[in-house]
Design a protein around this motif. Structure first.
Motif, PDB file in Angstrom:
ATOM      1  N   ALA A   1       0.810  -1.212   0.000  1.00 57.19           N
ATOM      2  CA  ALA A   1       0.000   0.000   0.000  1.00 57.19           C
ATOM      3  C   ALA A   1       0.842   1.260   0.000  1.00 57.19           C
ATOM      4  CB  ALA A   1      -0.930   0.003   1.219  1.00 57.19           C
ATOM      5  N   THR A   2       2.167   1.099  -0.048  1.00 60.42           N
ATOM      6  CA  THR A   2       3.072   2.256  -0.083  1.00 60.42           C
ATOM      7  C   THR A   2       3.723   2.414  -1.447  1.00 60.42           C
ATOM      8  OG1 THR A   2       3.536   2.036   2.283  1.00 60.42           O
ATOM      9  CG2 THR A   2       5.129   3.281   0.967  1.00 60.42           C
ATOM     10  N   LYS A   3       4.188   1.308  -2.020  1.00 60.71           N
ATOM     11  CA  LYS A   3       4.872   1.396  -3.310  1.00 60.71           C
ATOM     12  C   LYS A   3       4.679   0.101  -4.084  1.00 60.71           C
ATOM     13  CE  LYS A   3       8.955   3.548  -5.240  1.00 60.71           C
ATOM     14  NZ  LYS A   3      10.402   3.792  -5.134  1.00 60.71           N
ATOM     15  N   MET A   4       4.368   0.216  -5.365  1.00 61.15           N
ATOM     16  CA  MET A   4       4.020  -0.960  -6.156  1.00 61.15           C
ATOM     17  C   MET A   4       5.218  -1.830  -6.511  1.00 61.15           C
ATOM     18  SD  MET A   4       1.049   0.567  -8.608  1.00 61.15           S
ATOM     19  CE  MET A   4      -0.469   1.205  -7.880  1.00 61.15           C
ATOM     20  N   SER A   5       6.411  -1.331  -6.374  1.00 66.30           N
ATOM     21  CA  SER A   5       7.589  -2.147  -6.659  1.00 66.30           C
ATOM     22  C   SER A   5       7.689  -3.330  -5.707  1.00 66.30           C
ATOM     23  CB  SER A   5       8.858  -1.299  -6.575  1.00 66.30           C
ATOM     24  OG  SER A   5       8.982  -0.699  -5.297  1.00 66.30           O
ATOM     25  N   THR A   6       7.019  -3.237  -4.544  1.00 67.66           N
ATOM     26  CA  THR A   6       7.063  -4.339  -3.589  1.00 67.66           C
ATOM     27  C   THR A   6       6.206  -5.527  -4.024  1.00 67.66           C
ATOM     28  OG1 THR A   6       5.280  -3.316  -2.299  1.00 67.66           O
ATOM     29  CG2 THR A   6       7.536  -2.797  -1.651  1.00 67.66           C
ATOM     30  N   LEU A   7       5.387  -5.355  -5.062  1.00 70.78           N
ATOM     31  CA  LEU A   7       4.590  -6.479  -5.565  1.00 70.78           C
ATOM     32  C   LEU A   7       5.462  -7.671  -5.947  1.00 70.78           C
ATOM     33  CD1 LEU A   7       2.051  -4.525  -7.807  1.00 70.78           C
ATOM     34  CD2 LEU A   7       1.431  -5.975  -5.866  1.00 70.78           C
ATOM     35  N   ALA A   8       6.679  -7.390  -6.405  1.00 72.89           N
ATOM     36  CA  ALA A   8       7.574  -8.475  -6.830  1.00 72.89           C
ATOM     37  C   ALA A   8       7.939  -9.404  -5.688  1.00 72.89           C
ATOM     38  CB  ALA A   8       8.845  -7.892  -7.446  1.00 72.89           C
ATOM     39  N   ALA A   9       7.808  -8.921  -4.445  1.00 70.26           N
ATOM     40  CA  ALA A   9       8.197  -9.739  -3.300  1.00 70.26           C
ATOM     41  C   ALA A   9       7.104 -10.697  -2.854  1.00 70.26           C
ATOM     42  CB  ALA A   9       8.588  -8.834  -2.133  1.00 70.26           C
ATOM     43  N   ILE A  10       5.887 -10.543  -3.371  1.00 67.90           N
ATOM     44  CA  ILE A  10       4.764 -11.352  -2.882  1.00 67.90           C
ATOM     45  C   ILE A  10       5.029 -12.852  -2.975  1.00 67.90           C
ATOM     46  CG2 ILE A  10       2.371 -11.979  -3.318  1.00 67.90           C
ATOM     47  CD1 ILE A  10       1.752  -9.112  -3.926  1.00 67.90           C
ATOM     48  N   PRO A  11       5.444 -13.387  -4.148  1.00 69.10           N
ATOM     49  CA  PRO A  11       5.646 -14.845  -4.222  1.00 69.10           C
ATOM     50  C   PRO A  11       6.650 -15.357  -3.190  1.00 69.10           C
ATOM     51  CG  PRO A  11       5.682 -13.863  -6.413  1.00 69.10           C
ATOM     52  CD  PRO A  11       5.718 -12.733  -5.445  1.00 69.10           C
ATOM     53  N   VAL A  12       7.758 -14.643  -3.022  1.00 68.15           N
ATOM     54  CA  VAL A  12       8.784 -15.090  -2.080  1.00 68.15           C
ATOM     55  C   VAL A  12       8.258 -15.062  -0.653  1.00 68.15           C
ATOM     56  CG1 VAL A  12      11.035 -14.545  -1.098  1.00 68.15           C
ATOM     57  CG2 VAL A  12      10.711 -14.431  -3.551  1.00 68.15           C
ATOM     58  N   LEU A  13       7.576 -13.984  -0.282  1.00 63.97           N
ATOM     59  CA  LEU A  13       7.101 -13.881   1.091  1.00 63.97           C
ATOM     60  C   LEU A  13       6.009 -14.897   1.400  1.00 63.97           C
ATOM     61  CD1 LEU A  13       8.842 -11.330   1.076  1.00 63.97           C
ATOM     62  CD2 LEU A  13       7.089 -10.213   2.447  1.00 63.97           C
ATOM     63  N   LEU A  14       5.188 -15.229   0.422  1.00 67.86           N
ATOM     64  CA  LEU A  14       4.178 -16.257   0.658  1.00 67.86           C
ATOM     65  C   LEU A  14       4.823 -17.630   0.807  1.00 67.86           C
ATOM     66  CD1 LEU A  14       1.210 -15.195  -1.660  1.00 67.86           C
ATOM     67  CD2 LEU A  14       1.644 -14.645   0.746  1.00 67.86           C
ATOM     68  N   VAL A  15       5.861 -17.898   0.028  1.00 72.60           N
ATOM     69  CA  VAL A  15       6.600 -19.153   0.199  1.00 72.60           C
ATOM     70  C   VAL A  15       7.261 -19.186   1.577  1.00 72.60           C
ATOM     71  CG1 VAL A  15       8.586 -20.493  -0.596  1.00 72.60           C
ATOM     72  CG2 VAL A  15       6.970 -19.545  -2.255  1.00 72.60           C
ATOM     73  N   LEU A  16       7.850 -18.069   1.994  1.00 71.31           N
ATOM     74  CA  LEU A  16       8.470 -18.007   3.320  1.00 71.31           C
ATOM     75  C   LEU A  16       7.438 -18.199   4.421  1.00 71.31           C
ATOM     76  CD1 LEU A  16      11.012 -15.073   2.871  1.00 71.31           C
ATOM     77  CD2 LEU A  16      11.507 -17.518   2.983  1.00 71.31           C
ATOM     78  N   ALA A  17       6.229 -17.685   4.199  1.00 72.11           N
ATOM     79  CA  ALA A  17       5.166 -17.908   5.180  1.00 72.11           C
ATOM     80  C   ALA A  17       4.889 -19.405   5.324  1.00 72.11           C
ATOM     81  CB  ALA A  17       3.896 -17.162   4.768  1.00 72.11           C
ATOM     82  N   GLY A  18       4.802 -20.115   4.197  1.00 76.43           N
ATOM     83  CA  GLY A  18       4.603 -21.555   4.253  1.00 76.43           C
ATOM     84  C   GLY A  18       5.762 -22.269   4.921  1.00 76.43           C
TER      85      GLY A  18
END
Length: 560
Positions: free
Chosen positions: A220-237
């Protein structure tokens, strides 16, 4: 002989001595760590506040400040959709305290929005910009505590202090943490999310939702962080899988729990994004005042699949449109059109203290090689590598601010160097931290144009880089003071790259590019970003002039 290394992942409640071994805290020294933390963050706060006081608005700031004021007074989503609202809502806290007069009749574009607020509505731009910058400064200091806590949990209090010192003395973090911009907040929220995911390895039910909140704040601050979503969801798992609750002899059940954990993070993040838009306008009215390009193919499909408000998705379309623009870059004296894949690594070599580069590399090796730290390597290094690769693929070679997450993530990794129990490791680490501190303090208060000693320091950065690496319009006020003190009454010709209004600061100047070269007599003042890419008449003017002075390592004064 192989070196002995510590393998302890520390409980925050346990004190650790300088060797990294678990031991009870010494009562006489319990004050030392808090004292050093306050000292490091205190010097960082002084550096950022005094820098913020002295700098005029940079190129991007008026847009964000103007949009923040619009959020406060009109509760509408109209300007600057290419950046989501949260960072501007943070800035709006300071704007609200400054209580500026806002012109409700303004109907122009976002580039003029901030200029109207700062210079044409009866407000004091110095006061307003300071108040707008203060919330970002506070956030930057809080992210320092995240760096401290993360490194402490991995390798003990000494590691936490080393990581905090490297963060607090990073010229890029200080430079951009003292501005009303979005780079540091977005990176800090992302780091916070990763730290909470790491903590979720012990208590997933508590920390996974919190990690989702932090990830949502980054999105919600900067759209460049969208690229991190797949990695962070894998890390959550991975965190759920590694937690006591996730261990199960039934592999399918364990995978299901990991998937549910990742889904929780994703759902909370999406909810946070929606909440920030609803905070601006509960009715989610959306009437863009700027052109929104059509996006097709895989990018278009990605935009359509995003579970975000329409204004967010239009912002993505605008960002993709900007990526298609043939931007002009400058690197090591070369002007070029387009993007160079190696621009950001080269720029980081110039703009990062030498000691910091060495400790980043050592920290990355340590977290990969030390068995007890190895589980943290994917959390620290994979998001950093992915975001760096994404930024390197971008079309805008404008500065290291696009990778300001590296001084955060890699500071944590660098702090882990103290886990290596080589006899000489503490002395070398201490010397490198001191080298970083001295290099950073020497550039004060000119953090934006910082470059390390191998490239000649801040005075020489303009020879290697441009834009927000050197000259982002921050020194217009300093220029006004210099002209008044040393060159009063002289004819001024000005080529300024920035968002400030020279006449407001008492600079009476004309643009030399619109008149014959022979008529330009007196002082020629040129922003270094403009000089770096000068062609035609401006290049002729600079070549036939004599440099006599410089302001803030970002503006050069020539005599004609």
């Amino acid at each position: 002989m192989m070196a002995r290394v510590t393998h302890t992942v520390l409980d925050p409640r346990t004190a650790v001595d300088g060797s990294g071994d678990r031991s009870p805290g010494r009562p006489g020294r319990r004050w030392l760590v808090p004292f050093l933390v306050v000292l490091l963050l205190g010097q960082m706060a002084v550096a950022m506040v005094t820098t913020a006081v002295q700098q005029t608005p940079t190129i991007d700031e008026p847009v964000y400040v103007g949009t923040a004021a619009e959020y406060l007074h009109e509760h509408r989503l109209r300007h600057n959709p290419e950046h989501p609202p949260l960072g501007k809502l943070v800035i709006a806290v300071g704007v609200a305290l400054a209580d500026p007069h806002v012109d409700p009749s303004f109907t122009g574009n976002q580039s003029l929005l901030g200029q109207r607020l700062l210079y044409e509505s009866g407000n004091d731009p110095w006061r307003l910009m300071l108040w707008a910058r203060l919330p970002v400064i506070v956030l930057t200091l809080l992210f320092g505590l995240v760096v401290l806590a993360f490194a402490r949990e991995l390798a003990g209090p000494v590691a936490g202090l080393v990581a905090l010192a490297l963060y607090a003395f990073s010229p890029d973090v200080v430079a951009h943490g003292s501005l009303a911009t979005l780079d540091v907040p977005a990176a800090g929220f992302l780091l916070t999310s990763v730290w909470l995911l790491w903590r979720a390895r012990r208590r997933p039910r508590l920390f996974l939702p919190l990690a989702g909140v932090a990830l949502g704040a980054a999105l919600a601050t900067k759209m460049s962080t969208l690229a991190a979503i797949p990695v962070l969801l894998v890390l959550a798992g991975v965190s759920v899988w590694s937690s006591p609750a996730g261990r199960s002899p039934d592999r399918r059940r364990a995978l299901l729990r990991a998937a549910v954990g990742a889904a929780v993070v994703a759902l909370v993040a999406v909810a946070v994004v929606w909440a920030t838009y609803l905070a601006v306008d509960p009715r989610l009215r959306w009437s863009p005042v700027q052109y929104v390009p059509s996006v097709h193919g895989k990018r278009g499909l990605l935009v359509e699949l995003m579970p975000f408000p329409e204004s967010y998705r239009d912002g993505m379309r605008i960002q993709f449109g900007l990526e298609n623009h043939p931007w002009e870059g400058f690197l090591f004296g070369r002007v070029y059109t387009g993007a160079l894949w190696y621009y950001l690594p080269a720029a980081l070599l110039v703009k990062t203290p030498i000691g910091l580069l060495a400790l980043w590399a050592a920290g990355a090796v340590v977290v990969c090689m030390v068995p007890r730290l190895r589980p943290a390597a994917p959390y620290l290094l994979v998001p950093s590598a992915l975001l760096l690769a994404t930024a390197m693929e971008g079309a805008r070679d404008f500065g290291t601010r696009y990778v300001v997450f590296l001084p955060m993530f890699l500071a944590v990794a660098a702090g882990c160097v103290v886990a290596v129990r080589w006899r000489w490791a503490p002395a070398v680490t201490g010397a490198l931290v001191l080298f970083v501190a001295v290099s950073s303090l020497r550039t004060y208060p000119y953090y934006l144009p910082y470059s390390n000693e191998a490239f000649g320091g801040p005075a020489k950065t303009r020879l290697h880089l441009h834009d927000s690496n050197v000259d982002w319009g921050q020194d217009l006020g300093r220029l006004a003071d210099r002209l008044h003190e040393r060159y009063r009454g002289e004819r001024i010709w000005l080529v300024y790259k920035g968002s400030g209004v020279p006449s407001y600061y008492g600079i009476d100047a004309a643009d030399p590019r619109g008149v014959p070269v022979r008529t330009v007599r007196g002082l020629l003042v040129v922003s270094d970003s403009s000089a770096a890419k000068a062609t035609g008449r401006l290049a002729e003017l600079i070549d036939s002039s004599r440099p006599i002075d410089e302001v803030g390592h970002s503006i050069t004064i020539y005599r004609r």
